[in-house]
Design a protein around this motif. Structure first.
Motif, PDB file in Angstrom:
ATOM      1  N   ILE A   1       9.408  22.838  27.056  1.00 58.04           N
ATOM      2  CA  ILE A   1       9.223  21.390  26.956  1.00 58.04           C
ATOM      3  C   ILE A   1       8.099  21.134  25.954  1.00 58.04           C
ATOM      4  CG2 ILE A   1       8.789  19.220  28.161  1.00 58.04           C
ATOM      5  CD1 ILE A   1       9.642  20.476  30.739  1.00 58.04           C
TER       6      ILE A   1
ATOM      7  N   TYR B   1       2.730  22.229  24.957  1.00 52.16           N
ATOM      8  CA  TYR B   1       4.084  22.555  25.401  1.00 52.16           C
ATOM      9  C   TYR B   1       4.015  23.537  26.562  1.00 52.16           C
ATOM     10  CZ  TYR B   1       3.535  26.876  22.570  1.00 52.16           C
ATOM     11  OH  TYR B   1       3.111  28.063  22.029  1.00 52.16           O
TER      12      TYR B   1
ATOM     13  N   PHE C   1       8.315  14.472  33.631  1.00 49.73           N
ATOM     14  CA  PHE C   1       8.512  15.718  32.906  1.00 49.73           C
ATOM     15  C   PHE C   1       7.195  16.276  32.371  1.00 49.73           C
ATOM     16  CE2 PHE C   1      12.691  13.880  32.998  1.00 49.73           C
ATOM     17  CZ  PHE C   1      13.549  14.970  33.082  1.00 49.73           C
TER      18      PHE C   1
ATOM     19  N   ILE D   1      13.407  27.817  29.567  1.00 45.02           N
ATOM     20  CA  ILE D   1      13.208  26.396  29.265  1.00 45.02           C
ATOM     21  C   ILE D   1      11.880  26.213  28.543  1.00 45.02           C
ATOM     22  CG2 ILE D   1      12.156  25.966  31.534  1.00 45.02           C
ATOM     23  CD1 ILE D   1      13.380  23.132  31.410  1.00 45.02           C
TER      24      ILE D   1
ATOM     25  N   LEU E   1      13.139  18.758  25.572  1.00 37.76           N
ATOM     26  CA  LEU E   1      13.392  19.996  26.298  1.00 37.76           C
ATOM     27  C   LEU E   1      14.362  20.874  25.523  1.00 37.76           C
ATOM     28  CD1 LEU E   1      12.701  17.721  28.528  1.00 37.76           C
ATOM     29  CD2 LEU E   1      13.738  19.327  30.145  1.00 37.76           C
TER      30      LEU E   1
END
Length: 240
Positions: free
Chosen positions: A80, A95, A190, A78, A170
């Motif tokens: 972000i 990030y 988030f 993942i 994301l």
């Protein structure tokens, strides 16, 4: 005469085969075709992630994905992305990159120990009902670059035309697809603590979490207004 026609036919067949192969490869890699952007339920619910905060050009994220994936190749990766690269200097782009450890349930302690011993931190991301989302084939590492080139302009256009507020963005790598999503609610949840407060440290100096999600729970009591003052979104992405 017959021999010349045979050679011409052979050249035509080879050329046709070459064109067909090129078209197949371009389609296979996702270069051809339209990016379908929609609003709906995300591919994930609430998840526990292991992550490392990063700062700098987004195109330099590849080695961080390699590091995370090599630690546990069986787990989804993942990323972000918090800042708009059209308005924020590339050296200041924030990030995180990491792994999805579990969905809904607290990850096992042995897994938590493994990732924290390698300098990763732990956070829990909330479940949301709606997000702007799209997907892209993931058949090789190059698809991550091609996907960013194709998907983010399409997301930006969709968001701008509908005047939505979707951020951060994301990327979730599940099996043979990259899932892109921009939350339409609980957006401040988030933002991991390092990004909320613009605190970046070297891997060696990152304090490891004393327990799963402990730091995140402590920071979640801070009001959303404070987190919004230190973040920027992709709302204007693709508006130019």
């Amino acid at each position: 005469m017959v021999e010349s026609l045979f050679i011409l036919a052979l050249i035509f067949i080879l050329l046709l085969s070459f064109v067909a192969t090129v078209v197949f490869l371009l389609s296979y890699l996702g270069i051809l075709g339209r990016v379908n952007v929609t609003v709906g339920k995300p591919i994930i619910k609430n998840v526990w992630i292991a992550y490392k905060p990063q700062k700098g050009p987004y195109q330099d994220c590849g080695p961080h994905f390699t590091e995370a994936c090599s630690l546990r190749p069986d787990l989804p990766c993942i990323g972000i992305y918090y800042d708009d690269p059209e308005t924020v200097p590339k050296e200041d782009l924030r990030y995180i990159v990491g792994l999805i450890l579990s969905e809904a349930e607290t990850p096992p302690e042995d897994l938590v120990s493994l990732v924290t011993n390698h300098g990763f931190r732990i956070a829990e991301l909330p479940a949301i009902d709606y997000a702007v989302k799209a997907e892209f084939p993931f058949v090789m590492d190059l698809c991550g670059v091609i996907g960013a080139w194709k998907v983010y302009p399409a997301l930006g256009t969709y968001i701008t035309e509908r005047k939505l507020s979707a951020h951060p963005f994301l990327e979730i790598y599940l099996k043979n697809k990259i899932h892109y999503m921009g939350p339409l609610s609980k957006q401040s949840d988030f933002f991991v603590p390092e990004v909320k407060y613009n605190v970046y440290k070297s891997d060696d100096s990152i304090t490891r979490s004393p327990g799963v999600g402990a730091e995140l729970r402590e920071d979640s009591s801070d009001d959303d207004q404070e987190s919004q003052t230190t973040t920027s979104s992709f709302e204007d992405l693709g508006s130019e």
